[in-house]
Design an enzyme around this catalytic site. Structure first.
Site, PDB file in Angstrom:
ATOM      1  N   LYS A 172      25.746  -0.982   4.499  1.00 28.00           N
ATOM      2  CA  LYS A 172      27.140  -0.867   4.929  1.00 28.00           C
ATOM      3  C   LYS A 172      28.095  -1.179   3.780  1.00 28.00           C
ATOM      4  CE  LYS A 172      30.493  -3.044   8.043  1.00 28.00           C
ATOM      5  NZ  LYS A 172      30.707  -4.124   9.048  1.00 28.00           N
ATOM      6  N   ARG A 173      27.791  -2.218   3.009  1.00 29.73           N
ATOM      7  CA  ARG A 173      28.695  -2.636   1.924  1.00 29.73           C
ATOM      8  C   ARG A 173      28.758  -1.608   0.806  1.00 29.73           C
ATOM      9  NH1 ARG A 173      26.204  -7.592   2.972  1.00 29.73           N
ATOM     10  NH2 ARG A 173      24.791  -7.328   1.209  1.00 29.73           N
ATOM     11  N   ASP A 185       9.917  -7.536  -3.160  1.00 28.33           N
ATOM     12  CA  ASP A 185       8.686  -7.869  -2.452  1.00 28.33           C
ATOM     13  C   ASP A 185       8.412  -9.356  -2.609  1.00 28.33           C
ATOM     14  OD1 ASP A 185       5.853  -7.918  -1.544  1.00 28.33           O
ATOM     15  OD2 ASP A 185       6.021  -5.736  -1.701  1.00 28.33           O
ATOM     16  N   TYR A 199      24.176   0.085  14.122  1.00 25.52           N
ATOM     17  CA  TYR A 199      24.969   0.173  12.901  1.00 25.52           C
ATOM     18  C   TYR A 199      25.475   1.591  12.670  1.00 25.52           C
ATOM     19  CZ  TYR A 199      24.780  -4.428  10.689  1.00 25.52           C
ATOM     20  OH  TYR A 199      24.989  -5.758  10.383  1.00 25.52           O
ATOM     21  N   HIS A 242      -5.187  -2.766   1.153  1.00 30.82           N
ATOM     22  CA  HIS A 242      -5.696  -4.121   0.958  1.00 30.82           C
ATOM     23  C   HIS A 242      -7.115  -4.194   1.519  1.00 30.82           C
ATOM     24  CE1 HIS A 242      -5.914  -8.447   0.734  1.00 30.82           C
ATOM     25  NE2 HIS A 242      -4.688  -8.492   0.225  1.00 30.82           N
ATOM     26  N   PHE A 296       0.818  -1.211   0.000  1.00 29.01           N
ATOM     27  CA  PHE A 296       0.000   0.000   0.000  1.00 29.01           C
ATOM     28  C   PHE A 296       0.856   1.267   0.000  1.00 29.01           C
ATOM     29  CE2 PHE A 296      -2.075   2.826   3.370  1.00 29.01           C
ATOM     30  CZ  PHE A 296      -2.615   3.686   2.428  1.00 29.01           C
ATOM     31  N   TYR A 344       4.882  -7.716  16.325  1.00 26.28           N
ATOM     32  CA  TYR A 344       5.067  -6.536  15.487  1.00 26.28           C
ATOM     33  C   TYR A 344       5.693  -5.401  16.285  1.00 26.28           C
ATOM     34  CZ  TYR A 344       3.866  -2.764  12.226  1.00 26.28           C
ATOM     35  OH  TYR A 344       3.913  -1.691  11.363  1.00 26.28           O
ATOM     36  N   ARG A 377      -8.128  -3.150   8.958  1.00 26.82           N
ATOM     37  CA  ARG A 377      -7.917  -1.866   9.628  1.00 26.82           C
ATOM     38  C   ARG A 377      -9.237  -1.092   9.709  1.00 26.82           C
ATOM     39  NH1 ARG A 377      -2.102   0.363   7.305  1.00 26.82           N
ATOM     40  NH2 ARG A 377      -1.233  -1.667   6.795  1.00 26.82           N
ATOM     41  N   VAL A 422      12.977 -10.460   2.287  1.00 26.59           N
ATOM     42  CA  VAL A 422      14.095  -9.729   2.886  1.00 26.59           C
ATOM     43  C   VAL A 422      14.771 -10.494   4.013  1.00 26.59           C
ATOM     44  CG1 VAL A 422      13.213  -7.455   2.252  1.00 26.59           C
ATOM     45  CG2 VAL A 422      12.530  -8.484   4.444  1.00 26.59           C
TER      46      VAL A 422
END
Length: 531
Positions: A309-310, A237, A363, A385, A217, A349, A390, A263
């Protein structure tokens, strides 16, 4: 009698074998002649000179190549005489070399070398006279029409190089024009019917930007803004809650890339900025697989920080107002530490995002990674969605279908709602600003859930009834952002009024409902996202 019969059989066998041998020999001769004539025919049609053709015939007839060189050296001679001489040489049996007294022996190689030197001398003489010594290149010779003798130069055709850059036909021109048009805009789709124009940036201004959760969204609206600015955008995604139709209008564009990726697994890219939005955000969806939700917030964030970082990229984490839990401070400022149940149904969550924030600043402090953190409050708008459970989506879907509007609890709990375009502007301002501490992004306009349900019912002219069900566990009693930091540090505040945003969102859900026919709203419990 027996011996006579045996002799006849032997004689017949000999005759038969001789016939077979003669047939094979005749077939071979005919095949060689056919090959020679077909080669001559095919080669004569492609513009070879007569002298070049004689050389090719010599090779086909297994003659020595010096005959071709002799013909080339005598290129000024008559055509018919040369052909007759060649045929006579072919019919004449080879003569054995004879040696006379006082003569030195000359090998065939030495003879060839002598002939080659004589050819070079003749060519040099012709160059001195301004003539071309190479057949087919007559147009490049250093000659003058006043000194050139037509009787001493061979009339050979000029070899031309074909030109392949033919003019484009109308169909090709149309395809190119269409491609150029598509490279400057989005394609209208049912989900995104309006055309969005893209800018053309020079290389030193165009950024490579990764958006995790970019098919969701909020992520898809952020992608729209970045694409219209002319940047190269890559969406990662896994489509757990994201939908491909949210970004379908960009799939054709050369600046857009889509990677189906989770991810929680490492990702290697060359990017300048990372917007890390990947994570289910509605209670029913993030409670469906709480372990995966925690892994997405922790391992996913760890992988994005490792990537940043890389490649020395700036990374922005979309955190949440849920880190404040059920707040005891109102409104909530970024300095408030929150009041969270660490083992409740929402903790996967809430605590996942709190750990993600901890990772971001670890970091930054240890590895000098450039980080940004946005704490997002309730957001609504097109591309939500329809089954996310919600407040806004449930009330609109129920009102449009004249179903009961369900409120969990007494409806006295408060929420603050911001339109999605305001959130996108805030994320962009935070990413490109210099402030690196957490920032609240939300609309301070506060509504009770009961009043908000009635508001939506009136806007949709719905015949729905408002019903009250048991309160959900750990549901916050009040939620309102303090956005003073956003105003001061990144110059941001919401621009779209709730009423204006609701009108656009109602239009969107009306289209979705017309396509689906019926939508069953999701309750407060855990539920898997429907397609």
């Amino acid at each position: 009698a027996a011996s006579t019969t045996s002799s006849k059989k032997s004689y017949s066998t000999i005759v038969l074998l001789m016939g077979i041998a003669m047939g094979c020999l005749l077939s071979t001769v005919l095949h060689q002649r056919a090959s020679s004539s077909s080669s001559s025919l095919s080669l004569s049609n492609v513009g070879f000179s007569d002298i070049q053709m004689q050389g090719i015939h010599a090779i086909n007839k297994n003659q020595q190549p010096r005959q071709y060189r002799r013909a080339l050296a005598a290129e000024g001679g008559g055509e018919g005489e040369e052909t007759e001489a060649s045929e006579a040489d072919e019919r004449k049996p080879p003569e054995l070399p004879t040696k006379t007294d006082g003569e030195d022996e000359r090998t065939e190689d030495e003879e060839d070398e002598g002939e080659t030197r004589s050819i070079e001398e003749e060519r040099a003489d012709k160059d001195d006279k301004g003539e071309s010594s190479t057949p087919g290149l007559k147009g490049h010779a250093k000659t003058s029409s006043s000194t050139k003798d037509d009787t001493t130069t061979a009339s050979t055709p000029t070899i031309t190089i074909p030109h392949f850059e033919e003019p484009l036909d109308e169909i090709s021109k149309g395809i190119i024009a269409q491609h150029e048009t598509y490279a400057k805009q989005s394609i209208p789709t049912p989900m995104s019917p309006h055309v969005m124009r893209t800018e053309t940036l020079p290389d030193h201004h165009r950024k490579k930007i990764l958006v995790t959760g970019g098919a969701g969204f909020v992520g898809s609206h952020l992608v729209d803004k970045l694409m219209m600015q002319g940047h190269e955008v890559t969406v990662a995604d896994n489509f757990f809650t994201g939908q491909k139709k949210n970004i379908a209008h960009w799939l054709h564009h050369p600046n857009f890339n889509l990677i189906v990726h989770d991810v929680t697994e490492p990702l290697t890219l060359e990017v300048d900025q990372i917007y890390h939005l990947a994570c289910p955000a509605s209670p029913p969806h993030y409670q469906y697989n709480p372990v995966k939700t925690i892994k997405t917030s922790t391992m996913g964030t760890l992988n994005m920080l490792g990537l940043a970082k890389r490649v020395r990229a700036r990374v922005l984490l979309t955190s949440t107002s849920e880190i404040y839990g059920d707040p005891q401070v109102h409104p909530q400022h970024e300095s408030y530490w929150g009041n969270v149940n660490t083992i409740g149904p929402r903790s996967c969550y809430d605590e996942g995002k709190r750990v993600a924030e901890t990772m971001m600043y670890s970091y930054r402090n240890q590895n000098n990674v450039d980080v940004r953190v946005a704490r997002i409050f309730n957001t609504f708008g097109p591309r939500m969605h329809p089954n996310d459970g919600r407040v806004v989506s449930n009330f609109i879907i129920q009102s449009l279908q004249n179903k009961n509007l369900t409120i969990y609890g007494e409806g006295l709990q408060t929420r603050s709602f911001q339109y999605v375009s305001d959130l996108v502007e805030g994320l962009h301002a935070l990413m490109n600003g210099n402030y690196d501490m957490p920032v609240n992004l939300g609309n301070p306009d506060e509504y009770s859930v009961k009043d908000f349900a009635q508001y939506i019912k009136d806007m949709t002219n719905s015949k729905s009834n408002i019903v009250f069900l048991p309160k959900s566990q750990d549901d916050p009693s009040q939620r309102r952002p303090d956005i003073s930091t956003a105003k001061k540090e990144i110059g941001w505040s919401p621009k779209v009024k709730v009423e204006e945003g609701l009108k656009e969102t109602i239009k969107y859900f009306s289209r979705v409902l017309n396509e689906a026919g019926e939508i069953i709203p999701t309750g407060p419990g855990a539920a898997k996202p429907e397609a």
